[in-house]
Design an enzyme around this catalytic site. Structure first.
Site, PDB file in Angstrom:
ATOM      1  N   PHE A 141       0.824  -1.217   0.000  1.00 47.21           N
ATOM      2  CA  PHE A 141       0.000   0.000   0.000  1.00 47.21           C
ATOM      3  C   PHE A 141       0.853   1.259   0.000  1.00 47.21           C
ATOM      4  O   PHE A 141       0.395   2.327  -0.400  1.00 47.21           O
ATOM      5  CB  PHE A 141      -0.950   0.010   1.212  1.00 47.21           C
ATOM      6  CG  PHE A 141      -0.348   0.511   2.496  1.00 47.21           C
ATOM      7  CD1 PHE A 141       0.322  -0.331   3.353  1.00 47.21           C
ATOM      8  CD2 PHE A 141      -0.450   1.865   2.835  1.00 47.21           C
ATOM      9  CE1 PHE A 141       0.881   0.143   4.537  1.00 47.21           C
ATOM     10  CE2 PHE A 141       0.104   2.347   4.015  1.00 47.21           C
ATOM     11  CZ  PHE A 141       0.776   1.487   4.865  1.00 47.21           C
ATOM     12  N   LYS A 142       2.102   1.129   0.434  1.00 47.17           N
ATOM     13  CA  LYS A 142       2.951   2.316   0.535  1.00 47.17           C
ATOM     14  C   LYS A 142       3.223   2.952  -0.826  1.00 47.17           C
ATOM     15  O   LYS A 142       3.550   4.137  -0.899  1.00 47.17           O
ATOM     16  CB  LYS A 142       4.241   1.965   1.254  1.00 47.17           C
ATOM     17  CG  LYS A 142       3.958   1.574   2.705  1.00 47.17           C
ATOM     18  CD  LYS A 142       5.197   1.237   3.482  1.00 47.17           C
ATOM     19  CE  LYS A 142       4.909   1.064   4.957  1.00 47.17           C
ATOM     20  NZ  LYS A 142       4.502  -0.319   5.314  1.00 47.17           N
TER      21      LYS A 142
END
Ligand SMILES: *Cc1c(COP(=O)(O)O)cnc(C)c1O
Length: 454
Positions: free
Chosen positions: A108-109
């Site tokens: 998700f980063k």
């Protein structure tokens, strides 16, 4: 929109100054002056696609970049994802999984760091400046940050990671990037050591200025800002008054973005903090005591964290934006390893739950056999924790990484190791890294050796 520090020593700075400052110069974290309220315009937001939501939202917080430039940067940042919607959805009984792992490094980063890379590049070119990014990673931040800035001319990036405590694939995702502006630093210590050293280097303001240091960890407000986008977007997709989110949590950056999205008035109900056996946050939300424990190594290593850097931002709002109260809390914690607020906090907004490694692997196996769907261990922590919520509202569980990033845990749980095109063949590539003790002076030396003082 102006920005200020949680500790009261910095105020009135612009978004781009906040972007470049990273950690606030007074040791606090930067936050916006006020939180924009969208509660009266929700009908206008519905029906927008992900990039349009992003463009609209970012303009509420960024007023010192040309709007056209910002729109273009935003569209470019999300063009590297493998789905036009940027995020993906999987519907399980009573639970929607929001897949945030469709970016270049499968975590998700990427959502925030693809955007940060573009913002940095644009702002630096505009100002004719250079930046040396210093970051610490518990696994996924490093590769996502590197993917966000690899090859950029006016940026160098240094990533600290705990030796032997991230998966070998995660390490290869960083160390095999060939671009010369990338330096990977393997530190003999834990992630908390890396984060502490990084914070300490940033608080040496003379060094920070001499080497033009910038931050990509979620201490950087722009990381949090970018993450608000998917909470807003996801909550708008459900045509209902309120959606609960379950968030696998380590540094409290991801879930804190959900908290801001809720404060803005997006239709969000409760936020469930799902942790692994490193349960400092779970204990806090149950008892009000924030007390340092030992760091355990688990099968969800991106959450093997005790001191959650973004927690300070949450506390600031908890203390009704009173910087003095926050400072005394942080000081007490720094000195004694614990600090309390009165009364338990499992309140209207936050719930919490800690999940063991065995439960995590059990959940991966269960979801696989029931739905033929494979989740990574962090997401499994969230899905398991979700079963503790009782509600009639939709529940969205945030899927933070692609399962192929954690082949060992998956092998144990389901008997085979999932793969992904973006990860195969990495072990054939040349690796570049430096091994350094957990020592601030040594790490400063590495930075010195690879940069000319500005
Ligand atoms: C970073 C990370 C987390 C934790 O996110 P925080 O913002 O630190 O709470 C959870 N899962 C994965 C896969 C991660 O990479």
């Amino acid at each position: 929109m102006k920005y200020r520090s949680t500790r009261g020593g910095v105020s009135g700075i612009s978004f781009t100054d906040a972007l470049l400052m990273g950690l606030a110069d007074d040791g606090g974290l930067l936050i916006p002056d006020h939180i924009p309220d969208v509660s009266h315009s929700l009908p206008d937001w519905r029906g927008r696609d992900f990039v349009q939501v992003a463009q609209t939202l970012l303009k509420l917080f960024i007023d010192d970049l040309e709007h056209d430039d910002l729109d273009n940067l935003t569209a470019e940042a999300f063009a590297n994802f493998d789905t036009p919607e940027v995020v993906g959805w999987k519907h399980l009984d009573g639970l929607d999984v929001l897949e945030l792992f469709h970016g270049p490094t499968l975590a998700f980063k990427d959502v925030a760091l693809q955007l940060l890379g573009k913002l940095f590049e644009h702002v630096l070119a505009d100002r004719g400046e250079r930046l040396n990014i210093l970051g610490a990673t518990s696994g996924d931040t490093g590769s996502a940050a590197i993917a966000g800035v690899a090859g950029m001319e006016n940026i160098k990036i240094f990533i600290l990671y705990p030796k032997g405590r991230i998966s070998s694939l995660q390490e290869l995702q960083m160390t095999t990037v060939p671009d010369e502006n990338v330096q990977c630093i393997s530190v003999s210590g834990t992630f908390d050591d890396c984060q502490r050293i990084m914070k300490s280097i940033f608080s040496d303001l003379q060094f920070k200025a001499a080497y033009s240091l910038g931050a990509i960890n979620s201490v950087n407000w722009a990381r949090v800002l970018a993450q608000i986008i998917y909470y807003a977007y996801a909550s708008l997709q459900k045509d209902c008054e309120s959606v609960d989110f379950v968030v696998p949590t380590g540094n409290f950056g991801n879930i804190f973005a959900g908290f801001i999205a809720k404060k803005m008035g997006f239709p969000i109900g409760r936020l469930l903090v799902a942790t692994n056996e490193n349960d400092i946050l779970d204990r806090f939300f149950k008892t009000g005591e924030y007390s340092l424990g030992e760091v355990f190594r688990t099968n969800s290593p991106a959450m093997d964290i005790q001191v959650a850097s973004n927690f300070e931002r949450f506390l600031f709002y908890h203390f009704d934006e009173d910087a003095n109260k926050l400072c005394s809390f942080m000081e007490e914690f720094a000195q004694s390893g614990k600090a309390s607020i009165s009364g338990p906090l499992c309140s209207e907004t936050f719930l919490s739950c800690s999940i063991s490694q065995a439960e995590t692997e059990e959940t991966i196996a269960e979801i696989n056999s029931k739905y033929g769907y494979i989740v990574d261990p962090h997401t499994a922590v969230g899905i398991r924790a979700a079963s503790s919520i009782v509600t009639d509202d939709p529940i969205v569980c945030v899927a933070t990484a692609h399962p192929a990033k954690f082949p060992d845990a998956l092998g144990r749980a389901i008997g085979h190791r999932p793969s992904h095109d973006r990860l195969s063949g990495l072990s054939d590539l040349e690796e570049r890294k430096q091994e350094v003790p957990a020592d601030e002076a040594e790490i400063k030396k590495v930075i010195h050796n690879f940069t000319a003082p500005a």
